[in-house]
Scaffold this motif. Structure first.
Motif, PDB file in Angstrom:
ATOM      1  N   ILE A  12      -2.226  -0.087   5.058  1.00  0.00           N
ATOM      2  CA  ILE A  12      -1.910  -0.207   3.638  1.00  0.00           C
ATOM      3  C   ILE A  12      -3.116  -0.737   2.870  1.00  0.00           C
ATOM      4  O   ILE A  12      -3.448  -0.243   1.790  1.00  0.00           O
ATOM      5  CB  ILE A  12      -0.680  -1.115   3.428  1.00  0.00           C
ATOM      6  N   MET A  13      -3.811  -1.740   3.422  1.00  0.00           N
ATOM      7  CA  MET A  13      -4.995  -2.281   2.752  1.00  0.00           C
ATOM      8  C   MET A  13      -6.070  -1.209   2.599  1.00  0.00           C
ATOM      9  O   MET A  13      -6.720  -1.119   1.558  1.00  0.00           O
ATOM     10  CB  MET A  13      -5.558  -3.477   3.528  1.00  0.00           C
ATOM     11  N   ASN A  14      -6.248  -0.387   3.618  1.00  0.00           N
ATOM     12  CA  ASN A  14      -7.242   0.694   3.527  1.00  0.00           C
ATOM     13  C   ASN A  14      -6.849   1.710   2.457  1.00  0.00           C
ATOM     14  O   ASN A  14      -7.707   2.214   1.731  1.00  0.00           O
ATOM     15  CB  ASN A  14      -7.419   1.376   4.881  1.00  0.00           C
ATOM     16  N   ASN A  15      -5.561   2.012   2.350  1.00  0.00           N
ATOM     17  CA  ASN A  15      -5.093   2.938   1.318  1.00  0.00           C
ATOM     18  C   ASN A  15      -5.310   2.361  -0.083  1.00  0.00           C
ATOM     19  O   ASN A  15      -5.683   3.081  -1.004  1.00  0.00           O
ATOM     20  CB  ASN A  15      -3.620   3.264   1.518  1.00  0.00           C
ATOM     21  N   VAL A  16      -5.071   1.070  -0.233  1.00  0.00           N
ATOM     22  CA  VAL A  16      -5.269   0.428  -1.532  1.00  0.00           C
ATOM     23  C   VAL A  16      -6.738   0.478  -1.909  1.00  0.00           C
ATOM     24  O   VAL A  16      -7.101   0.797  -3.038  1.00  0.00           O
ATOM     25  CB  VAL A  16      -4.755  -1.030  -1.512  1.00  0.00           C
TER      26      VAL A  16
END
Length: 65
Positions: A12-16
């Motif tokens: 999720i952090m990478n997507n953000v």
């Protein structure tokens, strides 16, 4: 936290970071909140300054008559 939750959080952090969640969002074209508020304050100050200058010019012209 177990490994699955850590992996999901990392995903999720990478997507953000890559902007995955911003696509099509109403906030996509805005800058930071600080930058936007500074620009808004500057526009308001410029507008107010124009009002003050116009009132002074009107008062000055009234005194000449």
């Amino acid at each position: 936290m177990n490994i699955a939750k850590c992996a999901q959080a990392t995903s999720i952090m990478n997507n953000v970071k890559s902007g995955h969640y911003i696509r099509g969002s109403k906030f996509a074209n805005f800058g930071s909140v600080v930058t936007d508020s500074i620009f808004a304050q500057q526009r308001e100050a410029d507008r107010r300054l124009k009002e003050i200058k116009a009132a002074r010019a009107l008062k000055f012209n009234k005194n000449l008559l």
